[in-house]
Design an enzyme around this catalytic site. Structure first.
Site, short mmCIF file in Angstrom:
data_model
loop_
_atom_site.label_atom_id
_atom_site.label_comp_id
_atom_site.label_asym_id
_atom_site.label_seq_id
_atom_site.Cartn_x
_atom_site.Cartn_y
_atom_site.Cartn_z
N GLY A 51 0.82 -1.20 0.00
CA GLY A 51 0.00 0.00 0.00
C GLY A 51 0.85 1.25 0.00
O GLY A 51 2.07 1.20 0.20
N GLY B 158 1.74 5.62 4.59
CA GLY B 158 0.78 6.24 5.49
C GLY B 158 -0.57 5.58 5.56
O GLY B 158 -1.47 6.08 6.24
N LYS C 122 0.15 0.13 7.26
CA LYS C 122 0.66 -1.25 7.18
C LYS C 122 1.37 -1.65 8.48
O LYS C 122 1.11 -2.72 9.03
CB LYS C 122 1.63 -1.36 5.99
CG LYS C 122 0.99 -1.03 4.66
CD LYS C 122 1.98 -1.19 3.52
CE LYS C 122 3.10 -0.19 3.58
NZ LYS C 122 2.65 1.21 3.42
N THR C 123 2.24 -0.79 8.96
CA THR C 123 2.95 -1.10 10.21
C THR C 123 1.98 -1.11 11.40
O THR C 123 2.13 -1.92 12.32
CB THR C 123 4.07 -0.07 10.45
OG1 THR C 123 4.92 -0.03 9.30
CG2 THR C 123 4.88 -0.43 11.66
N GLU D 195 -6.60 33.68 -10.83
CA GLU D 195 -7.44 32.73 -10.11
C GLU D 195 -8.90 32.86 -10.52
O GLU D 195 -9.63 31.87 -10.52
CB GLU D 195 -7.29 32.94 -8.60
CG GLU D 195 -5.88 32.74 -8.06
CD GLU D 195 -5.31 31.39 -8.40
OE1 GLU D 195 -6.08 30.41 -8.49
OE2 GLU D 195 -4.08 31.29 -8.60
N ASP E 206 0.98 25.70 -14.59
CA ASP E 206 -0.23 25.29 -15.32
C ASP E 206 0.12 24.71 -16.68
O ASP E 206 -0.41 23.67 -17.09
CB ASP E 206 -1.16 26.49 -15.49
CG ASP E 206 -1.69 27.00 -14.16
OD1 ASP E 206 -1.72 26.20 -13.20
OD2 ASP E 206 -2.05 28.19 -14.07
#
Length: 635
Positions: free
Chosen positions: A197, A200, A203-204, A420, A495
């Site tokens: 995976g 973060g 898994k651990t 923006e 962009d």
């Protein structure tokens, strides 16, 4: 007891050292002269001594009391000197005889303490060179840590967002507890479980939960702990690890980041002996070789399963591969409930709303989000964490920290607002675009301004129409500057980079060009030793390369013209959005939509609840680099 023993040994060593130094200085502090017996007897006959002391066969002549400058004189009395006592008596000198001292602790320490101290120093330095080894010269011993019953345990109740993975691991635990339940039907215990995976995803944490749930010994070690500067150490540590496992069977062995030792073999540059390959070979033999390791289950975790050796992944070694994906909205809600369990929350906090607005976040991201919200609440001396704190934390995690102290001229600020506004207006007007979430011209992270989009649903595939609208939105900032100011700036650099990359992937990877057809172009060269995907090979002709470049350009220019037409028709609404950005600095989705419809803003409207979406789209005007990773990934 260990600390007490260490303290006792330390003070004992200090006492021995003080005694040795005292004896050394005491002996050397005496400035005695050593002379022969003949000269000594001549001084006796001349009556130059006030007293003579005999200790064994050692003679000491002490000076007269009226001679302050005199020194003690030493000599040796040979056994074949029978007239010594008669000559001394004739001189009328006092004789003091004492028995020679034997077996004194001072002499013993003086003779042996330096040797013992050197031996102790050598043993200490040897142990230090082992980098934590328990014995001298124990380089080949495994460094796996056995979980203790006194340690704080993590259970499956504290693991949320990965129900399928938990079910797989729960079955492993049941097999260890009741093996006859499965063996009576002919089943055998899995030898290995590979957790795969993104970083973060937990898994651990799942491996720690297995250790907490299973009532069996649990050994944990990192993949990098096998490799050492000495040749053969890795293979020796693998052997020792499985020997410990056999002695404690049934047990679980967890190897974190197994890609450190499990990479493809035969990928080294220059040949020669490869320590990593020897370690991997030993691991392969121990997992499924001539000798069976019944009752020893290996759980490994990695975020790079593509670089692992195929022999390591085959059934019989890793029988199960469990993919730990990023959580969905239900999983995110469960993770947030776990992390907010010990945090005082205000009544206005809605965990479901936060979960739906943080799509694409992994468990570590959500833990960071909750922590940032708690820190923000503490910064303002609040007793509880409010919804505004979570919104502030979400913006900080997604877009970066605000940089209000950054000095920006009014001209630059207006250019940023127009840039923006172009992104935001296209996000509202284009039919297949993700809905707008927030627009800001406050510098955040490395960007001067940001336009955030939140899709209405979690997407795993992207349509051609959606990607075309995405190209147009990314070009909207540059077009807005061009039709408003009549000039170009460097603000659209990122962009254009993202537009070019997205268009090339549409042509070369996803077969979305009618001209090129349903083909892929460019095979990845997977140099495992250097890391995969380091380069691509051109498996097509020069004529095809020209046609690909032409199609990429056509994709970009087509959407450039389309976006320019839309913004030109709605130029008044775009300028209105830019003016409101200059006045308010931040606009939410409802405000942008009202401005796009030509309605006025009387008061700032509350931001609507976020929808159930993947990780938000960010269209920014960067100062150097964009603050958010590229959101569009291969389906």
């Amino acid at each position: 007891m260990n600390s007490t023993m260490r303290g006792f040994l330390f003070w004992t060593s200090m006492f021995v050292l003080v005694v040795v130094v005292w004896q050394f200085t005491a002996n050397f502090g005496q400035s005695n002269s050593v002379i022969g017996i003949t000269e000594f007897m001549d001084r006796v006959n001349k009556q130059q001594f006030g007293k003579v002391e005999l200790i064994g066969n050692d003679l000491r002549g002490y000076p007269l009391s009226d001679d302050p400058a005199g020194k003690v004189v030493q000599s040796y009395l040979p056994p074949e000197y029978p007239d010594f006592y008669g000559d001394l008596k004739k001189s009328n000198i006092e004789l003091v005889a004492r028995k020679e001292a034997t077996n004194s602790w001072g002499q013993f320490l003086f003779l042996w303490a330096p040797i013992l101290l050197m031996i102790g120093f050598w043993v200490f330095m040897t142990r230090q060179m082992q980098s934590g080894g328990n014995k001298a010269l124990s380089f080949g011993k495994s460094r796996a840590k056995l979980s203790s019953s006194t340690q704080k345990k993590v259970t499956f109740k504290e693991v949320a967002g990965a129900d399928e993975a938990k079910e797989e691991l729960q079955e492993i635990i049941e097999f260890l507890r009741e093996p006859q339940k499965f063996q009576k039907l002919g089943g055998r215990i899995p030898k290995g479980v590979l957790l795969m995976g993104s970083p973060g995803t937990g898994k651990t944490l799942m491996a720690r939960a297995v250790a907490g749930e299973a009532n069996v010994p649990f050994f944990s070690i990192s993949g990098s702990d096998f490799v050492e500067m000495f040749v053969g150490v890795g293979a020796s540590r693998v052997r020792d690890l499985f020997e410990q496992g056999k002695k404690n069977a049934p047990c679980i062995v967890f190897i974190d980041e197994i890609d450190a030792v499990g990479r493809h073999r035969g990928a080294g540059l220059g040949g020669g002996h490869d320590e990593r390959e020897q370690t991997l070979n030993q691991l392969l033999v121990e997992m499924d070789g001539f000798e069976s390791n019944e009752g020893v289950i290996l759980i490994a975790a990695t975020n790079r399963p593509d670089v692992l050796d195929p022999a390591l992944l085959r059934p019989g070694r890793f029988d199960r591969r469990i993919v730990v994906n990023r959580p969905d909205v239900k999983g995110r809600e469960g993770i947030l409930l776990v992390h907010t369990k010990k945090i005082p929350l205000s009544d206005d906090v809605d965990i479901n709303v936060i979960a739906r607005g943080t799509a694409g976040f992994c468990g570590a991201d959500l833990a960071n989000l909750v922590n940032e919200a708690a820190l923000n609440a503490a910064r303002y001396n609040q007793k509880v964490v409010r919804m505004n704190d979570f919104e502030h934390a979400k913006d900080k995690v997604m877009m970066g920290s605000e940089r209000r102290s950054m000095m920006i001229t009014e001209d630059e600020k207006r250019i940023t607002a127009i840039h923006e506004a172009g992104h935001a207006l296209l996000a509202v007007l284009l039919p297949h675009a993700d809905p707008i979430h927030k627009v800001t011209i406050i510098p955040r992270g490395m960007a001067l301004g940001l336009t955030m989009q939140l899709p209405t649903e979690e997407k795993h595939n992207y349509s051609r129409e959606y990607l075309m609208d995405q190209l147009a939105i990314l070009l909207g900032g540059r077009i807005a500057e061009e039709i408003t100011n009549g000039g170009l700036t460097t603000g659209a650099g990122n962009d254009l980079e993202r537009v070019t990359e997205l268009a090339r992937r549409m042509v070369c990877e996803w077969g979305m060009s009618e001209e090129m057809g349903p083909l892929t172009f460019g095979k990845r060269e997977e140099q495992v030793f250097l890391g995969r995907d380091i380069s691509k090979s051109q498996d097509y002709s020069q004529d095809t390369a020209v046609r690909i470049d032409s199609e990429v350009k056509r994709f970009v220019l087509t959407n450039y013209d389309r976006a320019r037409t839309v913004l030109t028709e709605h130029k008044a609404a775009m300028l209105k959005i830019a003016d409101e950005l200059l006045a308010r600095e931040v606009l939410d989705a409802d405000q942008v939509q009202r401005l796009a419809k030509g309605l006025a803003l009387d008061a700032p409207a509350a931001a609507p609840a976020p929808s159930d979406v993947p990780r938000p789209e960010a269209t920014d005007r960067p100062a150097i680099v964009p603050p958010i990773p590229k959101p569009i990934t291969q389906a």
